[in-house]
Every structure is written in C-alpha cells, then in structure tokens.
Design a protein around this motif. Sequence first.
Motif, mmCIF file in Angstrom:
data_model
loop_
_atom_site.group_PDB
_atom_site.id
_atom_site.type_symbol
_atom_site.label_atom_id
_atom_site.label_comp_id
_atom_site.label_asym_id
_atom_site.label_seq_id
_atom_site.Cartn_x
_atom_site.Cartn_y
_atom_site.Cartn_z
ATOM 1 N N GLN A 133 0.816 -1.209 0.000
ATOM 2 C CA GLN A 133 0.000 0.000 0.000
ATOM 3 C C GLN A 133 0.852 1.263 0.000
ATOM 4 N N THR A 134 2.016 1.194 0.645
ATOM 5 C CA THR A 134 2.941 2.328 0.596
ATOM 6 C C THR A 134 3.483 2.503 -0.815
ATOM 7 N N VAL A 135 3.878 1.396 -1.430
ATOM 8 C CA VAL A 135 4.404 1.453 -2.797
ATOM 9 C C VAL A 135 3.333 1.944 -3.764
ATOM 10 N N SER A 136 2.073 1.601 -3.506
ATOM 11 C CA SER A 136 1.006 2.044 -4.407
ATOM 12 C C SER A 136 0.902 3.570 -4.417
ATOM 13 N N ARG A 137 1.135 4.195 -3.275
ATOM 14 C CA ARG A 137 1.090 5.664 -3.227
ATOM 15 C C ARG A 137 2.254 6.271 -4.005
ATOM 16 N N PHE A 138 3.440 5.661 -3.872
ATOM 17 C CA PHE A 138 4.585 6.150 -4.634
ATOM 18 C C PHE A 138 4.413 5.856 -6.127
ATOM 19 N N ASP A 139 3.708 4.779 -6.445
ATOM 20 C CA ASP A 139 3.410 4.467 -7.840
ATOM 21 C C ASP A 139 2.562 5.571 -8.460
ATOM 22 N N GLU A 140 1.528 5.997 -7.745
ATOM 23 C CA GLU A 140 0.715 7.115 -8.225
ATOM 24 C C GLU A 140 1.578 8.347 -8.447
ATOM 25 N N GLU A 141 2.449 8.627 -7.477
ATOM 26 C CA GLU A 141 3.299 9.817 -7.555
ATOM 27 C C GLU A 141 4.247 9.733 -8.752
ATOM 28 N N PHE A 142 4.744 8.546 -9.039
ATOM 29 C CA PHE A 142 5.628 8.356 -10.190
ATOM 30 C C PHE A 142 4.939 8.799 -11.476
ATOM 31 N N HIS A 143 3.748 8.307 -11.694
ATOM 32 C CA HIS A 143 3.048 8.614 -12.942
ATOM 33 C C HIS A 143 2.586 10.072 -13.002
ATOM 34 N N MET A 144 2.129 10.606 -11.866
ATOM 35 C CA MET A 144 1.716 12.008 -11.860
ATOM 36 C C MET A 144 2.914 12.939 -12.077
ATOM 37 N N THR A 145 4.064 12.544 -11.542
ATOM 38 C CA THR A 145 5.272 13.354 -11.721
ATOM 39 C C THR A 145 5.706 13.375 -13.181
ATOM 40 N N LEU A 146 5.626 12.234 -13.848
ATOM 41 C CA LEU A 146 5.974 12.191 -15.273
ATOM 42 C C LEU A 146 5.100 13.151 -16.070
ATOM 43 N N VAL A 147 3.801 13.114 -15.820
ATOM 44 C CA VAL A 147 2.883 13.967 -16.581
ATOM 45 C C VAL A 147 3.109 15.436 -16.231
ATOM 46 N N ALA A 148 3.276 15.738 -14.954
ATOM 47 C CA ALA A 148 3.493 17.132 -14.553
ATOM 48 C C ALA A 148 4.796 17.678 -15.137
ATOM 49 N N ALA A 149 5.839 16.831 -15.180
ATOM 50 C CA ALA A 149 7.133 17.277 -15.694
ATOM 51 C C ALA A 149 7.099 17.574 -17.185
ATOM 52 N N ALA A 150 6.076 17.067 -17.890
ATOM 53 C CA ALA A 150 5.963 17.324 -19.329
ATOM 54 C C ALA A 150 5.600 18.778 -19.620
ATOM 55 N N GLY A 151 5.097 19.497 -18.603
ATOM 56 C CA GLY A 151 4.941 20.939 -18.741
ATOM 57 C C GLY A 151 3.583 21.464 -19.120
#
Length: 239
Positions: A133-151
């Motif tokens: 469940q902890t990893v699942s939260r970081f998994d969400e953050e991984f994908h949201m960070t990729l999209v946010a970093a696209a600008g």
Amino acid sequence: MQLTDARNGRNKTRPEGLAERIYLQLKDDIFSFRLLPGDRFSENEIAERMEVSRTPVRQALFWLEREGYVEVFFRSGWQVRPFDFDYFEQLYDLRIVLELEAVKRLCAMTPPADALQTLKAFWIDQPRLEDGQTVSRFDEEFHMTLVAAAGNAEMAKIHRELTEKIRIIRRLDFTQDARVNATYNEHASILLAIMQNQTQEAQRQLQDHIAVSKAEVRKITLHMLHQARPENDGDSLPL
C-alpha cells in the motif's frame, strides 16, 4: 479553525470544515476498502459515528455523489457506487493517452527534466520498500510526476483527477506481493529509456506497464474486495 462551545467545553469545527473532514474520511474509507462498492448506509449512521449533525454529512455526500463515488436512493439512504468495469477501462484508456504524450515530451527535452533525477533516486538508487500500500502511493506519484514534468498544467490536472478515480483499482492490485517488485523493475526501465531519449521504447514499456494494471479491472470480484477490507481500527467509518 475551531470554535469552542462554552456550555460543554467541546470543540466545534465550522460547518464547511466538518463537511470537508467527513468528505475526506469517507473517500479514504472507499480507497482503503473499509467501505466497499455496494455498501449501503444512512446519513444518520455517519452523523452518529462522527458525532456531528446531518447537515455537514449531507454536504459531504453530495460532493462524493458529484464525483461519482456514491449514489443516493431517496428514502432508502446512500450506497457506495458499484464497480462499472466499462467506466474504469475508459479511464485507463485516457490515462494511457496522457502518459504516452507526456513521455514523448519528456524524451524531447534538453536538458532532461529535473524531476527524472528525483524519480531515479527513489525507484533505482534507494533500497526498495516492501509494503504494497505504501508502494502504491509512490506508484501514483511516479506517474503524476511524469505527466506534470511534461509541462502542460491542464494535462496534469486531468491526469490527477483520473488517478484518484482509479485509485481503488491500483490499491487492490498492490495487495499482491509480486506487483511490488514488478513495479520497481518496470519503473526503472521506463525511466532509463526516457533519460536516454528512447521515445518509442519508453512509450512501449509504459503502455505495457499500464496494461497489466488495466487487465486487473476485469478480474476484480467482491470476494477480493472483502479480503482487502482491513480490520476496524476505530478511526474510520466502516458500515
């Protein structure tokens, strides 16, 4: 901000604050499987458990209804919205479109986005976490960070909203130990492909990675959800 009732010394939160607290608690109960799809409850039950009046409860429930998490049955209470498999698959299709476009933009950036180094530190350089469940939260953050970093801020906003809507699927997926190691391996491979500007390879790996989670949607059963329901810890609103 809290107000104190001088007659009994109890703290009372402003009505809008109460409604938000109830809204957030109920949403967390849904995401954490304490409230399962199809569970029914009344406004009075929630009001009694939260020790509040029905007014903020009703406001919180209407917010959740507008977002598609619950539905009301007049004269017979409320229900957590049952799973709509077609709806979730449509959300996953949209997610794939947004994330593939984000990866394309990230691969074209010179120099690479700073956020990629932050992700690399967690998913490649640091010791792996084991709790699903902890990893699942970081998994969400991984994908949201990729999209946010696209600008593109609007693209990131839409992606954040759909991420929340599919959260229950992803958390259920992470009740399986194998998904933790697989997620670390797949995220590391995707990141390295992006950092090496391998657009097609990064997109292929990302699409395969999301497809595994999407495939789990059709495998979900009520039994699986009940198995994922935690013991009552006294802090939530299991009904």
